[in-house]
Design an enzyme around this catalytic site. Structure first.
Site, PDB file in Angstrom:
ATOM      1  N   HIS A  82       0.851  -1.186   0.000  1.00 24.99           N
ATOM      2  CA  HIS A  82       0.000   0.000   0.000  1.00 24.99           C
ATOM      3  C   HIS A  82       0.884   1.232   0.000  1.00 24.99           C
ATOM      4  CE1 HIS A  82      -3.348   2.673   0.831  1.00 24.99           C
ATOM      5  NE2 HIS A  82      -2.531   3.304   1.669  1.00 24.99           N
ATOM      6  N   ASP A 161     -15.497   2.497   6.177  1.00 27.77           N
ATOM      7  CA  ASP A 161     -14.427   3.443   5.833  1.00 27.77           C
ATOM      8  C   ASP A 161     -14.870   4.362   4.700  1.00 27.77           C
ATOM      9  OD1 ASP A 161     -11.706   4.543   5.831  1.00 27.77           O
ATOM     10  OD2 ASP A 161     -11.713   3.718   3.810  1.00 27.77           O
ATOM     11  N   ARG A 168     -14.897  12.614   6.784  1.00 28.97           N
ATOM     12  CA  ARG A 168     -13.666  13.256   7.280  1.00 28.97           C
ATOM     13  C   ARG A 168     -13.149  14.282   6.282  1.00 28.97           C
ATOM     14  NH1 ARG A 168      -9.934   8.574   7.591  1.00 28.97           N
ATOM     15  NH2 ARG A 168      -8.382  10.119   8.146  1.00 28.97           N
ATOM     16  N   LYS A 187      -9.170  -1.555   5.135  1.00 33.56           N
ATOM     17  CA  LYS A 187      -9.308  -2.005   3.743  1.00 33.56           C
ATOM     18  C   LYS A 187      -8.296  -3.104   3.429  1.00 33.56           C
ATOM     19  CE  LYS A 187      -9.009   2.328   2.639  1.00 33.56           C
ATOM     20  NZ  LYS A 187      -9.084   3.732   2.321  1.00 33.56           N
TER      21      LYS A 187
HETATM   22  N1  URA Z   1      -5.754   7.124   2.699  1.00 34.12           N
HETATM   23  C1  URA Z   1      -6.777   6.395   3.212  1.00 34.12           C
HETATM   24  O1  URA Z   1      -7.178   5.385   2.659  1.00 34.12           O
HETATM   25  N2  URA Z   1      -7.327   6.831   4.365  1.00 34.12           N
HETATM   26  C2  URA Z   1      -6.923   7.944   5.017  1.00 34.12           C
HETATM   27  O2  URA Z   1      -7.467   8.259   6.061  1.00 34.12           O
HETATM   28  C3  URA Z   1      -5.856   8.669   4.460  1.00 34.12           C
HETATM   29  C4  URA Z   1      -5.287   8.238   3.296  1.00 34.12           C
END
Ligand code: URA
Length: 439
Positions: A82, A161, A168, A187
């Site tokens: 990631h 999320d 957010r 994730k």
């Molecule tokens: N990338 C994500 O997937 N989530 C975050 O909170 C910040 C960057």
């Protein structure tokens, strides 16, 4: 559960119990907790932080809000990488097939770009016929057949999320390490790879702009993964300058193909893309196959050099319906019809290439989206012709700009690229690519 009482306690800096956090996330996912209360929760976490136990509870609750994939039926160990996102970051396109060619299954779901950072799914869709939005069943078939698949993430993975991140984004609550860790890890854990490698970008072109912030995130990700029973490592890597020579969807795909096809060598293979791809792939191989890092590095270099990583990439594209021949032909046509060159205003050495400004230029040319509903121009973008520390003379071309659909933005983008490339009288060394490793 009385949400207001949880918010009162969090606001005063008290830790919530794992059961309380799980109940909150489950109710929010079902639509029983309104956005305004969840936004208050996110703001309280931003201001007061979370204990490790709270962060783990939030991560696992968000992971469990949707489907959790298992890859136990694959005959090989699985790993995923990631990246926190950077300018010109096309590494997944090289790393996925390279790690697959080294004997791993690489089940990795990817995203679409929003704002200045490009998404891997958008990049792959610049290949004619390539379908990034596979069903989970087809995605599994592709991973089983060639070891990797660049498929777009669906709503079935960590839906909590998806909701919370959108909230957010508009409530000033993105920059909180516990919330970022829970968002990324939920994730990745749901996607089911057995081991994880995090590429935490650090610098002017990254989400984490300072080294202490990037190291703190890297440590929190590794600790969070461990808490959830997953082995991982993180590398904090430099992102002050774009990765490679290209920024823009099709340009980046072509660059990844050039790296894979020419075995990591040659004028069209940027050394930073090659070196970091090999380093990150080797970390995946070392962790997943429990192999000493030196051996894993050697294996990755060999699989890049013998063309087997390219063969995996070509198989993956074919299995997704893409036509690589048509892509490369179209790319040659676009690149031959050069619409705009940016030239050096003075002689000297390239002192910096500002990643943010290059990303803004690519965005102006049509390579990115301001809103998720915008369409992008796959052909738009910037090809840099110089690298850090290189000597240039006045009038020498520094970059090519491509904007088949937005020619009216060429002048603005050219100014941004001109300002991005600072030329100084003396040569300076580039920052090392890998700043720190966290295990
Ligand atoms: N990338 C994500 O997937 N989530 C975050 O909170 C910040 C960057």
């Amino acid at each position: 559960m009385i949400v207001k009482l949880l918010l009162d306690r969090k606001r005063e800096g008290h830790a919530l119990t794992p059961d309380e956090i799980r109940a909150l996330v489950a109710a929010y996912t079902r639509g029983e907790v309104p956005d305004y209360q969840m936004a208050a929760f996110a703001m309280a976490v931003c201001c007061k932080g979370m204990t490790d136990a709270e962060t783990l509870a939030l991560t696992t609750a968000m992971r469990d809000s949707g489907e959790c994939l298992s890859w136990d039926d694959l005959p090989m160990p699985t790993a995923d990488k990631h990246s926190t996102g950077g300018v010109g970051d096309k590494l997944s396109l090289v790393i996925q097939p390279l790690a697959a060619a080294c004997g791993l299954g690489v089940p990795s779901l990817t995203g679409r770009g929003l704002g200045l950072t490009g998404g891997t799914a958008d990049k792959m869709e610049s290949i004619p016929g390539y379908v990034a939005g596979l069903s989970l069943a087809d995605y599994r078939k592709v991973v089983a057949a060639c070891g990797c698949s660049l498929t777009v993430q669906t709503g079935e993975i960590a839906p909590a999320d998806k909701k919370l991140y959108a909230l957010r984004d508009v409530t000033g609550t993105v920059p909180s390490i516990p919330l970022i860790v829970a968002s990324i890890l939920s994730k990745k854990l749901a996607e089911g790879a057995g081991t994880l490698v995090f590429d935490v970008k650090c610098g002017a072109g990254a989400f984490m702009q300072t080294r202490p912030e990037a190291v703190a995130l890297a440590k929190a990700l590794v600790a969070g993964a461990k808490g959830a029973g997953r082995k991982s490592v993180a590398l904090v890597t430099a992102m002050d300058e774009p990765l490679g020579f290209t920024v823009g969807n099709a340009l980046e795909v072509q660059e990844a193909i050039d790296v894979l096809k020419s075995n990591g060598q040659g004028a069209r293979c940027p050394s930073d893309v090659v070196d970091l791809s090999v380093e990150l792939s080797a970390r995946m191989v070392s962790l997943a196959r429990e192999m000493p890092l030196d051996e894993a590095l050697e294996l990755c270099r060999a699989r890049l050099a013998d063309g087997s990583a390219y063969a995996r990439f070509a198989d993956m594209v074919r299995l997704h319906g893409g036509d690589l021949g048509a892509f490369e032909e179209e790319q040659r046509r676009v690149e031959d019809a050069v619409p705009c060159r940016v030239e050096a205003a003075s002689s000297g050495f390239v002192a910096t290439i500002d990643a943010q400004r290059v990303a803004q230029a690519a965005f102006e040319l049509g390579a990115g989206r301001a809103q998720s509903t915008d369409t992008i121009d796959p052909a738009a973008g910037v090809r840099l012709l110089v690298t850090h520390g290189g000597a240039v003379s006045a009038g020498q071309p520094l970059a090519m700009l491509y904007a088949p659909r937005r020619r009216e933005r060429l002048a603005v983008a050219a100014r941004l690229v001109q300002d991005a490339i600072a030329i100084s009288p003396g040569a300076s060394a580039a920052t090392p690519l890998v700043l720190e490793g966290v295990e």
